[in-house]
Write a protein that holds these residues in place. Structure first.
Motif, mmCIF file in Angstrom:
data_model
loop_
_atom_site.group_PDB
_atom_site.id
_atom_site.type_symbol
_atom_site.label_atom_id
_atom_site.label_comp_id
_atom_site.label_asym_id
_atom_site.label_seq_id
_atom_site.Cartn_x
_atom_site.Cartn_y
_atom_site.Cartn_z
ATOM 1 N N HIS A 266 -6.020 -6.875 -2.844
ATOM 2 C CA HIS A 266 -7.130 -5.927 -2.994
ATOM 3 C C HIS A 266 -7.067 -5.152 -4.310
ATOM 4 O O HIS A 266 -7.818 -4.211 -4.500
ATOM 5 C CB HIS A 266 -7.177 -4.984 -1.790
ATOM 6 N N GLY A 267 -6.158 -5.547 -5.202
ATOM 7 C CA GLY A 267 -6.135 -4.995 -6.556
ATOM 8 C C GLY A 267 -5.683 -3.552 -6.655
ATOM 9 O O GLY A 267 -6.319 -2.745 -7.333
ATOM 10 N N CYS A 268 -4.580 -3.219 -6.033
ATOM 11 C CA CYS A 268 -4.038 -1.860 -6.085
ATOM 12 C C CYS A 268 -3.846 -1.427 -7.543
ATOM 13 O O CYS A 268 -3.224 -2.155 -8.331
ATOM 14 C CB CYS A 268 -2.697 -1.809 -5.353
ATOM 15 N N PRO A 269 -4.383 -0.272 -7.920
ATOM 16 C CA PRO A 269 -4.240 0.187 -9.306
ATOM 17 C C PRO A 269 -2.787 0.459 -9.699
ATOM 18 O O PRO A 269 -2.453 0.409 -10.876
ATOM 19 C CB PRO A 269 -5.083 1.458 -9.379
ATOM 20 N N GLU A 270 -1.920 0.721 -8.718
ATOM 21 C CA GLU A 270 -0.509 0.992 -9.020
ATOM 22 C C GLU A 270 0.348 -0.273 -9.056
ATOM 23 O O GLU A 270 1.285 -0.347 -9.837
ATOM 24 C CB GLU A 270 0.086 1.918 -7.954
ATOM 25 N N ASN B 199 -12.610 -9.903 -3.808
ATOM 26 C CA ASN B 199 -12.141 -9.116 -2.657
ATOM 27 C C ASN B 199 -12.483 -7.643 -2.841
ATOM 28 O O ASN B 199 -12.945 -6.978 -1.911
ATOM 29 C CB ASN B 199 -10.628 -9.262 -2.482
ATOM 30 N N MET B 200 -12.258 -7.123 -4.052
ATOM 31 C CA MET B 200 -12.540 -5.715 -4.334
ATOM 32 C C MET B 200 -14.037 -5.434 -4.206
ATOM 33 O O MET B 200 -14.429 -4.409 -3.639
ATOM 34 C CB MET B 200 -12.033 -5.357 -5.732
ATOM 35 N N GLU B 201 -14.855 -6.347 -4.695
ATOM 36 C CA GLU B 201 -16.313 -6.185 -4.578
ATOM 37 C C GLU B 201 -16.744 -6.216 -3.120
ATOM 38 O O GLU B 201 -17.585 -5.426 -2.687
ATOM 39 C CB GLU B 201 -17.029 -7.279 -5.376
ATOM 40 N N ARG B 202 -16.155 -7.130 -2.343
ATOM 41 C CA ARG B 202 -16.483 -7.224 -0.916
ATOM 42 C C ARG B 202 -16.037 -5.952 -0.184
ATOM 43 O O ARG B 202 -16.743 -5.458 0.696
ATOM 44 C CB ARG B 202 -15.840 -8.464 -0.295
ATOM 45 N N ASP B 203 -14.886 -5.403 -0.567
ATOM 46 C CA ASP B 203 -14.430 -4.146 0.044
ATOM 47 C C ASP B 203 -15.450 -3.039 -0.184
ATOM 48 O O ASP B 203 -15.785 -2.292 0.742
ATOM 49 C CB ASP B 203 -13.078 -3.715 -0.543
ATOM 50 N N ARG B 204 -15.939 -2.904 -1.398
ATOM 51 C CA ARG B 204 -16.938 -1.860 -1.705
ATOM 52 C C ARG B 204 -18.224 -2.100 -0.920
ATOM 53 O O ARG B 204 -18.836 -1.171 -0.406
ATOM 54 C CB ARG B 204 -17.260 -1.827 -3.208
ATOM 55 N N ASP B 205 -18.636 -3.362 -0.840
ATOM 56 C CA ASP B 205 -19.848 -3.698 -0.084
ATOM 57 C C ASP B 205 -19.659 -3.388 1.401
ATOM 58 O O ASP B 205 -20.562 -2.855 2.057
ATOM 59 C CB ASP B 205 -20.202 -5.176 -0.291
ATOM 60 N N GLU C 70 -1.024 -0.798 1.393
ATOM 61 C CA GLU C 70 0.142 -1.190 2.169
ATOM 62 C C GLU C 70 1.401 -0.414 1.760
ATOM 63 O O GLU C 70 2.317 -0.261 2.558
ATOM 64 C CB GLU C 70 0.404 -2.692 2.040
ATOM 65 N N HIS C 71 1.445 0.111 0.545
ATOM 66 C CA HIS C 71 2.639 0.824 0.085
ATOM 67 C C HIS C 71 2.673 2.293 0.522
ATOM 68 O O HIS C 71 3.682 2.955 0.372
ATOM 69 C CB HIS C 71 2.759 0.752 -1.445
ATOM 70 N N GLU C 72 1.579 2.786 1.088
ATOM 71 C CA GLU C 72 1.549 4.179 1.519
ATOM 72 C C GLU C 72 2.425 4.365 2.751
ATOM 73 O O GLU C 72 2.553 3.460 3.582
ATOM 74 C CB GLU C 72 0.116 4.616 1.818
ATOM 75 N N ALA C 73 2.994 5.542 2.888
ATOM 76 C CA ALA C 73 3.873 5.841 4.020
ATOM 77 C C ALA C 73 3.099 5.709 5.332
ATOM 78 O O ALA C 73 2.038 6.323 5.504
ATOM 79 C CB ALA C 73 4.447 7.246 3.879
ATOM 80 N N SER C 74 3.647 4.939 6.242
ATOM 81 C CA SER C 74 2.980 4.671 7.519
ATOM 82 C C SER C 74 2.706 5.944 8.306
ATOM 83 O O SER C 74 1.638 6.088 8.906
ATOM 84 C CB SER C 74 3.822 3.717 8.369
ATOM 85 N N ASP D 248 -5.018 -2.199 3.135
ATOM 86 C CA ASP D 248 -5.197 -3.221 2.104
ATOM 87 C C ASP D 248 -3.885 -3.584 1.425
ATOM 88 O O ASP D 248 -3.091 -2.705 1.065
ATOM 89 C CB ASP D 248 -6.186 -2.731 1.044
ATOM 90 N N GLY D 249 -3.690 -4.889 1.259
ATOM 91 C CA GLY D 249 -2.532 -5.381 0.531
ATOM 92 C C GLY D 249 -2.693 -5.116 -0.962
ATOM 93 O O GLY D 249 -3.786 -5.279 -1.516
ATOM 94 N N CYS D 250 -1.615 -4.707 -1.599
ATOM 95 C CA CYS D 250 -1.678 -4.339 -3.018
ATOM 96 C C CYS D 250 -2.135 -5.508 -3.895
ATOM 97 O O CYS D 250 -2.922 -5.318 -4.817
ATOM 98 C CB CYS D 250 -0.322 -3.820 -3.487
ATOM 99 N N TYR D 251 -1.645 -6.704 -3.616
ATOM 100 C CA TYR D 251 -2.035 -7.834 -4.459
ATOM 101 C C TYR D 251 -3.474 -8.251 -4.179
ATOM 102 O O TYR D 251 -4.297 -8.332 -5.088
ATOM 103 C CB TYR D 251 -1.100 -9.033 -4.254
#
Length: 156
Positions: free
Chosen positions: A86-90, A109-115, A132-136, A81-84
């Motif tokens: 999908h609403g990344c908390p960080e 988008n966040m609601e659809r992800d949960r669904d 997306e910011h997590e180490a690959s 998920d892209g940070c923007y």
């Protein structure tokens, strides 16, 4: 027929459009929905470990949503998920222009992800989500571990 930059400069948004300028329109059109750099890096690492998967595929044909990587025989769906979007908390920063529209879009988008997670889990799938910011390499290692464990549990 290729369009020139001048064409974009002359572009006028349709009445009632959220696109506030030609520059904003170009920017939004350039955003990838698949094959982002984080996705490609993770896929490359997972592939190097000998695992094969479907890219941008529907885990459930009845659900009009695609996962970034699908390991169908082992029912594992991976989303990067892209940070923007999908609403990344960080890292999510609300937009300064047209914030009502974009904030609602991210919320949907966040609601659809949960669904999506809920529906896949109900159908017996394991859902893995990464930002997306997590180490690959960390993401890829988790994917490989989970898929191999599920494969071993099924005797393959």
């Amino acid at each position: 027929m290729a369009s020139s930059e001048n064409d974009a400069e002359d572009w006028v948004p349709p009445e009632g459009s959220w696109a506030s300028s030609a520059a904003r329109r170009r920017n939004m059109q350039a955003i990838r929905s698949r094959d982002t750099k984080p996705e490609q890096q993770i896929r490359r690492l997972v592939h190097a470990e000998g695992l094969r998967y479907r890219v941008s595929a529907r885990p459930l044909t009845s659900l009009r949503r695609t996962a970034d990587m699908v390991f169908r025989p082992w029912k594992v769906a991976v989303f990067i998920d892209g940070c923007y979007w999908h609403g990344c908390p960080e890292h999510y920063v609300p937009p300064k222009t047209n914030s009502g529209y974009w904030s609602q879009k991210v919320l949907r988008n966040m609601e659809r992800d949960r669904d999506t997670d809920k529906r896949l889990i109900e159908a017996g799938w394991l859902v893995l989500r990464f930002w997306e910011h997590e180490a690959s390499d960390v993401c890829a290692n988790e994917i490989v571990t989970v898929v191999r464990r599920r494969r071993a549990d099924r005797g393959v």
